[in-house]
Design a protein around this motif. Structure first.
Motif, PDB file in Angstrom:
ATOM      1  N   GLN A 737     -18.370 -15.687 -25.684  1.00  8.73           N
ATOM      2  CA  GLN A 737     -17.734 -16.042 -26.939  1.00  8.73           C
ATOM      3  C   GLN A 737     -17.139 -17.433 -26.811  1.00  8.73           C
ATOM      4  O   GLN A 737     -17.186 -18.052 -25.757  1.00  8.73           O
ATOM      5  CB  GLN A 737     -16.660 -15.024 -27.296  1.00  8.73           C
ATOM      6  CG  GLN A 737     -15.587 -14.867 -26.238  1.00  8.73           C
ATOM      7  CD  GLN A 737     -14.617 -13.766 -26.573  1.00  8.73           C
ATOM      8  OE1 GLN A 737     -14.724 -13.106 -27.607  1.00  8.73           O
ATOM      9  NE2 GLN A 737     -13.637 -13.532 -25.696  1.00  8.73           N
ATOM     10  N   GLU A 742     -20.871 -20.128 -29.801  1.00  6.59           N
ATOM     11  CA  GLU A 742     -21.145 -20.268 -31.232  1.00  6.59           C
ATOM     12  C   GLU A 742     -22.144 -21.403 -31.491  1.00  6.59           C
ATOM     13  O   GLU A 742     -23.053 -21.271 -32.310  1.00  6.59           O
ATOM     14  CB  GLU A 742     -19.843 -20.528 -31.985  1.00  6.59           C
ATOM     15  CG  GLU A 742     -18.890 -19.346 -31.985  1.00  6.59           C
ATOM     16  CD  GLU A 742     -17.502 -19.710 -32.464  1.00  6.59           C
ATOM     17  OE1 GLU A 742     -16.712 -18.787 -32.745  1.00  6.59           O
ATOM     18  OE2 GLU A 742     -17.180 -20.929 -32.551  1.00  6.59           O
ATOM     19  N   LEU A 881     -17.092 -17.841 -39.113  1.00 10.45           N
ATOM     20  CA  LEU A 881     -17.466 -19.167 -38.623  1.00 10.45           C
ATOM     21  C   LEU A 881     -17.215 -20.192 -39.721  1.00 10.45           C
ATOM     22  O   LEU A 881     -17.289 -19.862 -40.910  1.00 10.45           O
ATOM     23  CB  LEU A 881     -18.951 -19.195 -38.221  1.00 10.45           C
ATOM     24  CG  LEU A 881     -19.369 -18.370 -37.005  1.00 10.45           C
ATOM     25  CD1 LEU A 881     -20.890 -18.369 -36.875  1.00 10.45           C
ATOM     26  CD2 LEU A 881     -18.720 -18.900 -35.737  1.00 10.45           C
TER      27      LEU A 881
END
Length: 889
Positions: A737, A742, A881
């Motif tokens: 993570q 991302e 996000l």
């Protein structure tokens, strides 16, 4: 998927070096293929100076570099890449070669040094044999000749000096040293003489890189034979052209290259790799955009995909007649970065910088004044030899024309300098006999033979630019009549004084010198002096006006979609001063300028710096990294202070000051308590995450071909070279993570989408802005990409006007392609949604009631799996996000 020799969907740049050779790249192929790129983009592969970490110092065009694995290694890499569906793009260096030590490494140069102007290789190098008594000046000695005399020796038929080994003119081996030196075709001298005495053209101000006359057909053939053979054999699929602005005739070179590539690949009758191939026997499709001037639309066949490392100014356009797919993409970098700069915050940050560092206007206080002073310094010092050569040529031109004989050399030299420092772009592209050669007005009808190729437009822009520069340059002269010399130099630069050898030489060399001046004065000097926001001082950037509005970004993207749909886009390269993610951290400062002002003042009180300018830049540099790593920070900041040239330089080292700089860095940023970085992270990590992910998604989905620099699929913070050229560590287990995970998720999703649906993103695709509605709509930048029908291979598009930044003043607009059926719900496509100025958004209370109306249909976010349709609340769409990549389902 199989590798396509046409337009890539995305490329991945690998910086090859002995520590990362072809075999290492080959081992990374499965991982890189899994990311979703279509091509590997390799740094130069030809034989270079041993140990070179970049490969731009070529010594032998006949061979693939042995330290990388040789031609066998390159071919093995190509086979493995092709087995995984990937092609190869290779960086080539037509402008220069290395002048190495020992000199024998460069065989053509060795021959010239031995045999002089009668050598068959003399035509290879841009040497002024009329200067220095017909000898090549070699500025290689560590001190004046008299001090180095005892270190020169003749050994094994060569003249030795440390690592240097020079050839001897036949029959001179037995002469006494003084006579032997005088008898050679070269003159050894103290390295400091290069600034004023050098008589060969070099790359910028690097005397170890000697310019090649690639405009000579024989030289072109010899220096490109190996690369063309590799393209013929299917090893290489496309090209990146390094520094075309250094060439005497960039367009002529690119046309010759395009013909040679098409001949080598058996497609001599096909369309070219960009916009201009039809004029050279290609089959590009002529179109007539607004304004009535014809251009060529790339069809994707013929000469292979080729981009040029052309640095465009903010309002500058790539010449439409160049047979290329576009640039490497620094113009995209500027427009993407600018979206994440808060113009109001930047104004406050700049005021704080001026109050803190108190720089004089022309030494970092004002951007325009800083650029002008830096240009004057470089043109009178570092480029004195280049200006002297231009002055000699201009004097010969004037001496040959009775009407021009009363212009003294000092006046010509002054006019040349004053014109050069006032050019707002890298170089003009005028040529002798061109349609705008005579003082800025057409010398031939605009409807003449050049009209269909776009020549008058490009040359007309040059004429207007030089006419404006000449008007200002007259101010350097006290006597009005003496100021007339400015117009003589202007017309010579435009190719309007005649068509003899000196006229052609001056026209080409003025442009080449302009390019070197721009690079050295702006990128390598002013960028380091003007320091309110270091992320704005980037290749292709405009530190005086770095912010880009969403409207300006959309207009830029629309022009690319229309004019250069296969051009490159970059965010990080081997030449960027800071990587994209490092710049993302710095851009966040424009959203919290007051906090930064307090923080840097407090940090400087606890660890005083030698001067406030250094404190400001050093702490921003450390902030870009996110920590104070002495091994990386100290070399980068030392390079910065030398480039700035305020208290030390590369050639006039101030050892005491540099010791103070190092001591400050080690006691300050590199020794800061972890609580300092925790506090900085608390302020910047959130906005930096939004900036980094937003910039990455924009690059991967906007018009153009994205080029990812090695390692940037994850969070990658790097400083100026050599920090950004460290061997990469590719693959491995991604973080579970966090921002790096991302970014990897985002990158894979976008790259695979491009690979699976090239019609949505490549030539013929559509681009249209999407506008959010609500109180915080300005924080959302969104667009839809649609295009070529996957069923029929045809493009079904409508056109929607989008106001351009340049056209807003005139009320004009550009046309952007929007897929008709897609916007009506028939065709699938992709929607990009990005958050900008996220801290300001949070301060305003978040998205609230702001919504983004999506095109008709039901959409799914590839990053989160969330589905949406209609006017979707951004608070929902972007809850996990700060970005979204949607496809119709």
């Amino acid at each position: 998927m199989t590798a396509d020799p046409g337009t890539p969907t995305a490329t991945y740049r690998l910086q090859l070096q002995p520590a990362f050779p072809f075999a290492a790249a080959e081992r990374a192929v499965p991982y890189l293929a899994s990311l979703g790129v279509s091509h590997l983009h390799l740094s130069p592969v030809l034989e270079a100076v041993p140990g070179s970490t970049h490969g731009y110092d070529v010594v032998d065009h006949r061979a693939v570099r042995a330290e990388l694995g040789g031609e066998q290694g390159l071919r093995s890499l190509a086979r493995t890449a092709r087995a995984h569906g990937l092609g190869l793009i290779v960086d080539i260096v037509p402008n220069h070669m290395a002048a190495p030590a020992p000199e024998r490494l460069n065989a053509p140069l060795w021959e010239v040094l031995r045999d002089g102007p009668e050598s068959p290789y003399a035509r290879w190098f841009d040497i002024d044999w009329q200067a220095q008594g017909g000898k090549v000046l070699l500025p290689v000695l560590g001190g004046p000749l008299g001090e180095e005399w005892e270190r020169l020796r003749v050994e094994d038929g060569t003249l030795r000096y440390y690592d240097h080994a020079f050839p001897l003119r036949p029959g001179t081996e037995g002469l006494p040293l003084a006579g032997l030196l005088d008898a050679q075709w070269y003159r050894l001298c103290w390295w400091r003489l290069a600034r004023t005495e050098l008589n060969y053209r070099r790359f910028f101000t690097i005397s170890e890189l000697i310019a090649v006359r690639v405009e000579d057909p024989e030289v072109f053939d010899a220096t490109h034979a190996t690369l063309l053979r590799l393209m013929r054999d299917g090893v290489v699929d496309g090209l990146r052209i390094d520094h075309p602005d250094g060439l005497a005739d960039p367009e002529g070179y690119l046309r010759r290259l395009d013909r040679a590539v098409r001949a080598a690949t058996g497609q001599a009758g096909a369309g070219g790799s960009g916009r201009g191939a039809a004029s050279e026997g290609g089959s590009g499709r002529w179109t007539t955009p607004e304004g009535g001037r014809q251009r060529i639309t790339p069809e994707g066949g013929g000469g292979r995909w080729t981009v040029v490392e052309k640095i465009l100014a903010r309002d500058e356009r790539l010449p439409t007649t160049w047979p290329v797919a576009g640039t490497t993409g620094y113009d995209a970098l500027h427009h993407i970065d600018g979206l994440f700069v808060d113009p109001d915050g930047l104004e406050k940050l700049t005021a704080l910088y001026r109050a803190f560092a108190a720089p004089p206007a022309d030494l970092g206080g004002d951007w325009a004044a800083t650029v002008r002073r830096a240009a004057h310094e470089v043109v009178t010092h570092e480029l004195a030899a280049e200006v002297a050569r231009l002055t000699r040529t201009a004097s010969r031109i004037c001496a040959a024309d009775p009407r021009l004989r009363d212009h003294a050399p000092w006046a010509l030299r002054t006019a040349i300098r004053e014109l050069l420092v006032r050019l707002p772009v890298y170089r003009p592209y005028a040529s002798v006999g061109g349609p705008y050669a005579s003082g800025g007005r057409p010398s031939t009808s605009v409807g003449g033979p050049h009209a269909s190729l776009g020549g008058p437009s490009a040359t007309g822009a040059d004429a207007m630019m030089l006419r404006s520069a000449a008007a200002d340059a007259r101010e350097a002269f006290t006597v009005e009549q003496e100021a007339q010399v400015v117009h003589v130099v202007r017309d010579a630069a435009l190719g309007g004084l005649g068509d003899g050898p000196d006229h052609r030489d001056f026209c080409a060399r003025f442009a080449q010198t302009a390019a070197a001046l721009r690079a050295k004065s702006v990128e390598d000097t002013a960028f380091y002096r003007y320091a309110p926001l270091l992320s704005a001082a980037e290749v292709g950037g405009d530190p005086g006006r770095p912010a880009v509005s969403p409207e300006e970004f959309h207009a830029f993207a629309a022009r690319r979609s229309r004019d250069w749909p296969a051009t490159g886009t970059v965010l990080s390269t081997h030449d960027t001063k800071r990587s994209a993610d490092a710049r993302a951290r710095l851009a966040a400062l424009t959203e919290c300028p007051a906090w930064w002002g307090r923080t840097v003042a407090e940090l400087t009180r606890s660890a005083p710096a030698p001067d406030p300018h250094l404190a400001w830049t050093a702490w921003q540099t450390a902030l870009a990294l996110g920590h104070g790593d002495a091994e990386r920070l100290v070399p980068a900041v030392l390079k910065a202070v030398r480039e700035a040239g305020l208290r030390t330089t590369w050639t006039e080292r101030n050892a005491a000051y540099e010791a103070e700089v190092t001591a400050f860095l080690e006691a300050g940023p590199c020794a800061a308590d972890p609580s300092v970085w925790t506090a900085i992270g608390a302020e910047l990590d959130g906005p930096a995450r939004a900036n980094a992910l937003g910039a990455a998604l924009l690059q991967l989905t906007m018009p153009g071909v994205p080029d990812l620099y090695m390692g940037t699929e994850r969070i990658y913070t790097a400083l100026v070279d050599p920090d950004n050229r460290r061997p990469p560590e590719l693959g491995g287990e991604p973080a579970a993570q966090g921002p790096s995970a991302e970014k990897l998720l985002l990158t894979r999703a976008a790259l695979r989408l491009r690979r699976e649906h090239p019609g949505w993103f490549g030539p013929g695709s559509g681009y249209a802005p999407l506008t959010a509605e609500g109180p915080t709509a300005a924080h959302c930048t969104a667009f839809v990409r649609t295009g070529t029908s996957e069923r029929t291979g045809t493009s079904e598009r409508t056109e929607t006007p989008v106001q351009t930044g340049a056209s807003e003043r005139t009320g004009a607009s550009v046309r952007t392609n929007v897929d008709g059926p897609g916007t009506a719900g028939g065709e699938r496509g992709a929607v990009t949604v990005v958050t900008r100025l996220s801290r300001r958004l949070a301060e305003a209370g978040g998205w609230g009631a702001t919504r983004l109306p999506l095109p008709p249909g039901r959409w799914r976010d590839l990053l989160t799996g969330r589905t949406a349709e209609g006017a979707v609340p951004l608070e929902e769409l972007l809850s996990r996000l700060p970005v979204a990549l949607l496809v119709r389902i």
